[in-house]
Design a protein around this motif. Structure first.
Motif, PDB file in Angstrom:
ATOM      1  N   GLU A  40     -28.129  76.484  68.290  1.00 32.51           N
ATOM      2  CA  GLU A  40     -29.300  75.979  69.195  1.00 32.51           C
ATOM      3  C   GLU A  40     -28.656  75.148  70.258  1.00 32.51           C
ATOM      4  O   GLU A  40     -29.170  74.934  71.202  1.00 32.51           O
ATOM      5  N   LEU A  41     -27.236  74.984  70.126  1.00 31.12           N
ATOM      6  CA  LEU A  41     -26.664  73.746  71.261  1.00 31.12           C
ATOM      7  C   LEU A  41     -25.735  74.717  72.246  1.00 31.12           C
ATOM      8  O   LEU A  41     -25.127  75.640  71.604  1.00 31.12           O
ATOM      9  N   PHE A  42     -25.731  74.334  73.605  1.00 35.09           N
ATOM     10  CA  PHE A  42     -25.006  74.898  74.357  1.00 35.09           C
ATOM     11  C   PHE A  42     -23.856  73.943  75.057  1.00 35.09           C
ATOM     12  O   PHE A  42     -24.268  72.934  75.474  1.00 35.09           O
ATOM     13  N   PHE A  43     -22.645  74.342  74.781  1.00 38.03           N
ATOM     14  CA  PHE A  43     -21.495  73.599  75.524  1.00 38.03           C
ATOM     15  C   PHE A  43     -21.351  73.930  76.725  1.00 38.03           C
ATOM     16  O   PHE A  43     -20.858  75.102  76.943  1.00 38.03           O
ATOM     17  N   ALA A  44     -21.271  73.037  77.745  1.00 42.28           N
ATOM     18  CA  ALA A  44     -21.180  73.297  78.921  1.00 42.28           C
ATOM     19  C   ALA A  44     -19.761  72.735  79.715  1.00 42.28           C
ATOM     20  O   ALA A  44     -19.916  71.409  79.364  1.00 42.28           O
ATOM     21  N   LEU A  45     -18.901  73.082  79.975  1.00 46.06           N
ATOM     22  CA  LEU A  45     -17.615  72.520  80.681  1.00 46.06           C
ATOM     23  C   LEU A  45     -18.217  71.895  82.013  1.00 46.06           C
ATOM     24  O   LEU A  45     -18.669  72.516  83.016  1.00 46.06           O
ATOM     25  N   ARG A  46     -17.378  70.838  82.162  1.00 44.65           N
ATOM     26  CA  ARG A  46     -17.605  69.996  83.488  1.00 44.65           C
ATOM     27  C   ARG A  46     -16.356  70.059  83.828  1.00 44.65           C
ATOM     28  O   ARG A  46     -15.024  70.686  83.724  1.00 44.65           O
ATOM     29  N   ASP A  47     -16.049  68.768  84.784  1.00 45.04           N
ATOM     30  CA  ASP A  47     -14.709  68.436  85.235  1.00 45.04           C
ATOM     31  C   ASP A  47     -13.929  67.406  84.299  1.00 45.04           C
ATOM     32  O   ASP A  47     -14.355  66.188  84.496  1.00 45.04           O
ATOM     33  N   GLU A  48     -13.467  67.761  83.237  1.00 46.32           N
ATOM     34  CA  GLU A  48     -12.658  67.193  82.201  1.00 46.32           C
ATOM     35  C   GLU A  48     -13.942  66.328  81.455  1.00 46.32           C
ATOM     36  O   GLU A  48     -13.641  65.092  81.075  1.00 46.32           O
ATOM     37  N   PRO A 137     -25.320  86.218  75.131  1.00 49.45           N
ATOM     38  CA  PRO A 137     -23.674  86.109  75.024  1.00 49.45           C
ATOM     39  C   PRO A 137     -23.337  85.977  76.907  1.00 49.45           C
ATOM     40  O   PRO A 137     -22.146  85.787  76.862  1.00 49.45           O
ATOM     41  N   PHE A 138     -24.126  86.336  77.665  1.00 51.64           N
ATOM     42  CA  PHE A 138     -23.824  86.447  79.021  1.00 51.64           C
ATOM     43  C   PHE A 138     -23.855  85.127  79.720  1.00 51.64           C
ATOM     44  O   PHE A 138     -23.179  85.069  80.894  1.00 51.64           O
ATOM     45  N   VAL A 139     -24.571  84.241  79.340  1.00 56.64           N
ATOM     46  CA  VAL A 139     -24.789  83.116  79.839  1.00 56.64           C
ATOM     47  C   VAL A 139     -23.475  82.125  79.536  1.00 56.64           C
ATOM     48  O   VAL A 139     -23.238  81.832  78.518  1.00 56.64           O
ATOM     49  N   ILE A 140     -22.745  81.487  80.549  1.00 60.01           N
ATOM     50  CA  ILE A 140     -21.619  80.750  80.625  1.00 60.01           C
ATOM     51  C   ILE A 140     -21.825  79.388  81.084  1.00 60.01           C
ATOM     52  O   ILE A 140     -20.933  78.533  80.838  1.00 60.01           O
ATOM     53  N   ASP A 141     -23.084  78.967  81.636  1.00 65.38           N
ATOM     54  CA  ASP A 141     -23.025  77.805  82.176  1.00 65.38           C
ATOM     55  C   ASP A 141     -24.553  77.456  82.356  1.00 65.38           C
ATOM     56  O   ASP A 141     -25.319  78.233  82.789  1.00 65.38           O
ATOM     57  N   VAL A 142     -25.174  75.842  82.359  1.00 62.76           N
ATOM     58  CA  VAL A 142     -26.488  75.763  82.473  1.00 62.76           C
ATOM     59  C   VAL A 142     -26.226  74.235  83.553  1.00 62.76           C
ATOM     60  O   VAL A 142     -25.393  73.777  83.152  1.00 62.76           O
ATOM     61  N   GLU A 143     -27.441  74.224  83.933  1.00 63.68           N
ATOM     62  CA  GLU A 143     -27.479  72.716  84.705  1.00 63.68           C
ATOM     63  C   GLU A 143     -26.268  72.610  85.683  1.00 63.68           C
ATOM     64  O   GLU A 143     -25.694  71.529  85.706  1.00 63.68           O
ATOM     65  N   VAL A 144     -26.028  73.597  86.695  1.00 66.21           N
ATOM     66  CA  VAL A 144     -24.902  73.681  87.489  1.00 66.21           C
ATOM     67  C   VAL A 144     -25.415  72.868  88.829  1.00 66.21           C
ATOM     68  O   VAL A 144     -26.026  73.197  89.550  1.00 66.21           O
ATOM     69  N   ALA A 145     -24.763  71.719  88.830  1.00 64.87           N
ATOM     70  CA  ALA A 145     -24.895  70.767  90.277  1.00 64.87           C
ATOM     71  C   ALA A 145     -24.195  70.826  91.187  1.00 64.87           C
ATOM     72  O   ALA A 145     -22.486  70.957  90.909  1.00 64.87           O
ATOM     73  N   PHE A 146     -24.385  71.341  92.195  1.00 61.15           N
ATOM     74  CA  PHE A 146     -23.584  71.305  93.659  1.00 61.15           C
ATOM     75  C   PHE A 146     -23.730  69.965  94.310  1.00 61.15           C
ATOM     76  O   PHE A 146     -24.732  69.642  95.038  1.00 61.15           O
ATOM     77  N   ASN A 147     -22.912  69.008  94.016  1.00 60.18           N
ATOM     78  CA  ASN A 147     -23.033  67.627  94.262  1.00 60.18           C
ATOM     79  C   ASN A 147     -23.053  67.357  95.837  1.00 60.18           C
ATOM     80  O   ASN A 147     -22.134  67.783  96.578  1.00 60.18           O
ATOM     81  N   ARG A 222     -13.577  81.073  86.026  1.00 55.38           N
ATOM     82  CA  ARG A 222     -12.459  81.649  85.167  1.00 55.38           C
ATOM     83  C   ARG A 222     -12.033  80.616  84.135  1.00 55.38           C
ATOM     84  O   ARG A 222     -11.981  80.910  83.007  1.00 55.38           O
ATOM     85  N   ASN A 223     -12.024  79.413  84.475  1.00 52.05           N
ATOM     86  CA  ASN A 223     -11.717  78.272  83.443  1.00 52.05           C
ATOM     87  C   ASN A 223     -12.706  78.094  82.668  1.00 52.05           C
ATOM     88  O   ASN A 223     -12.450  77.819  81.453  1.00 52.05           O
ATOM     89  N   VAL A 224     -14.153  78.394  82.932  1.00 54.57           N
ATOM     90  CA  VAL A 224     -15.218  78.302  82.019  1.00 54.57           C
ATOM     91  C   VAL A 224     -14.766  79.506  80.801  1.00 54.57           C
ATOM     92  O   VAL A 224     -15.287  79.237  79.522  1.00 54.57           O
ATOM     93  N   CYS A 225     -14.636  80.552  81.458  1.00 51.98           N
ATOM     94  CA  CYS A 225     -14.353  81.717  80.387  1.00 51.98           C
ATOM     95  C   CYS A 225     -13.246  81.443  79.288  1.00 51.98           C
ATOM     96  O   CYS A 225     -13.220  81.531  78.190  1.00 51.98           O
ATOM     97  N   ARG A 226     -12.268  80.770  80.000  1.00 49.61           N
ATOM     98  CA  ARG A 226     -11.209  80.315  78.973  1.00 49.61           C
ATOM     99  C   ARG A 226     -11.521  79.256  77.966  1.00 49.61           C
ATOM    100  O   ARG A 226     -11.264  79.030  76.904  1.00 49.61           O
ATOM    101  N   PHE A 227     -12.541  78.321  78.647  1.00 46.11           N
ATOM    102  CA  PHE A 227     -13.115  77.332  77.685  1.00 46.11           C
ATOM    103  C   PHE A 227     -13.787  77.813  76.747  1.00 46.11           C
ATOM    104  O   PHE A 227     -13.645  77.295  75.601  1.00 46.11           O
ATOM    105  N   HIS A 228     -14.732  78.880  76.878  1.00 47.60           N
ATOM    106  CA  HIS A 228     -15.478  79.398  75.826  1.00 47.60           C
ATOM    107  C   HIS A 228     -14.708  80.243  74.925  1.00 47.60           C
ATOM    108  O   HIS A 228     -15.030  80.226  73.649  1.00 47.60           O
ATOM    109  N   HIS A 229     -13.542  80.833  75.290  1.00 48.45           N
ATOM    110  CA  HIS A 229     -12.536  81.662  74.398  1.00 48.45           C
ATOM    111  C   HIS A 229     -11.882  80.508  73.474  1.00 48.45           C
ATOM    112  O   HIS A 229     -11.900  80.762  72.142  1.00 48.45           O
ATOM    113  N   ASP A 230     -11.617  79.262  74.035  1.00 48.34           N
ATOM    114  CA  ASP A 230     -10.875  78.216  72.999  1.00 48.34           C
ATOM    115  C   ASP A 230     -11.899  77.848  72.010  1.00 48.34           C
ATOM    116  O   ASP A 230     -11.541  77.347  71.092  1.00 48.34           O
TER     117      ASP A 230
END
Length: 331
Positions: A40-48, A137-147, A222-230
């Motif tokens: 039920e948890l979603f891991f979202a990659l940010r900047d480090e 399985p297609f969702v790769i990011d959520v709450e995406v902020a363009f600051n 592409r970094n996000v795809c690598r993150f979900h892979h790892d």
């Protein structure tokens, strides 16, 4: 764009990923193992940094500094799930007769209590988005902020229109021999922005962001795809459920640029939460208006959000089969 505009980045280094793995396998890593094993948890990659979401709320913000992995959580998620969060004052003192906040992390128990506390703060729109992304399985990011300001992060509760453009979901969609990145804004039927055209202004602002940041977005996701892979490899090494080997390879091919990735610069609208009477009444004319402005392909309108962003998009193995076909064409 204002002078305070900053680049859009999604990145985690090999060293930071190694630290995450060491933490999960270490003596004090039960909090991370619990989170990794919770579907039920979603891991979202940010900047480090990694944000971990449950029903639209960021339970954890995981940071890397000083050679350590440090999770942070809001105190409101530490209120024990059988306690009234409002404390009475008696004779000038706050009346704590019982323990109100969690102390030491308890394996399995603490995460359950945090999730129970988070439910209190999840509104109808957040719940709908959660239902839509769950098991997709297609969702790769959520709450995406363009600051527009370096002071704003994805899970800050600030005035979105004033501080940032924030898109609800980023999703992969099969396109020829590769994939599209589709950006979705989600609205519950009760949201008045659907009926005063504010949502169209919002989508136009998102479109400007996507047009401006295309190269940044391709690198970032592409970094996000690598993150979900790892991350899936880490789950499997811990004996938790993860993607199949073909799934991991496909994510890796996306990360390495072996599969085409295209930014769809026109964001899409996901509307949910209406019943049959509303569908044939108030919503009917509004839907026709949106289709005239956005086109049918950019609008997904359904009563039950759990049906997801695309018909059949949640079928087991659908992502694996789609990416496998794309891999075969690209090889």
């Amino acid at each position: 764009m204002e002078a305070s505009f900053r680049p859009f980045v999604r990145f985690i280094s090999e060293k930071q990923m190694q630290l995450l793995e060491e933490t999960a396998k270490g003596p004090k890593g039960s909090w991370l193992c619990d989170a990794l094993g919770d579907p039920e948890l979603f891991f979202a990659l940010r900047d480090e940094r990694i944000d971990v979401y449950y029903r639209g709320r960021a339970l954890y913000s995981i940071e890397f500094s000083g050679g350590k992995v440090t999770p942070r959580t809001h105190v409101k998620y530490l209120v024990l799930d059988d306690r009234d969060p409002y404390i009475k004052m008696r004779n000038g003192s706050f009346d704590y007769k019982h323990q109100y906040l969690q102390g030491d992390y308890q394996e399995k128990v603490s995460l359950r209590q945090m999730k129970a506390a988070a439910k209190t703060f999840s509104g109808v729109e957040s719940m709908g988005v959660y239902a839509a992304i769950k098991d997709d399985p297609f969702v790769i990011d959520v709450e995406v902020a363009f600051n527009r300001s370096a002071e704003v992060t994805e899970h800050d509760d600030l005035d979105v229109g004033r501080k940032q453009d924030r898109v609800d979901v980023v999703r992969l969609r099969r396109a020829g021999g590769g994939f599209d990145l589709v950006f979705w804004e989600a609205k519950h039927f009760s949201n008045q922005e659907l009926f005063n055209d504010k949502i169209l202004s919002q989508l136009a602002a998102y479109q400007r962001q996507l047009q401006t940041r295309e190269e940044q977005l391709l690198t970032a996701f592409r970094n996000v795809c690598r993150f979900h892979h790892d991350l899936d490899k880490l789950r499997k090494s811990l004996g938790l459920d993860g993607g199949s080997e073909s799934h991991l390879k496909s994510l890796q091919d996306l990360a390495r640029g072996k599969l085409a990735l295209n930014v769809v610069k026109e964001p899409s609208l996901f509307v949910f939460g209406f019943d049959n009477d509303q569908k044939g009444g108030r919503w009917k004319g509004r839907k026709e208006h949106f289709e005239g402005v956005l086109g049918k392909k950019r609008l997904r309108a359904i009563g039950d959000a759990s049906d997801g962003f695309e018909p059949g998009g949640k079928k087991k193995g659908s992502l694996l089969m789609a990416i496998s076909k794309a891999s075969q064409k690209g090889s």
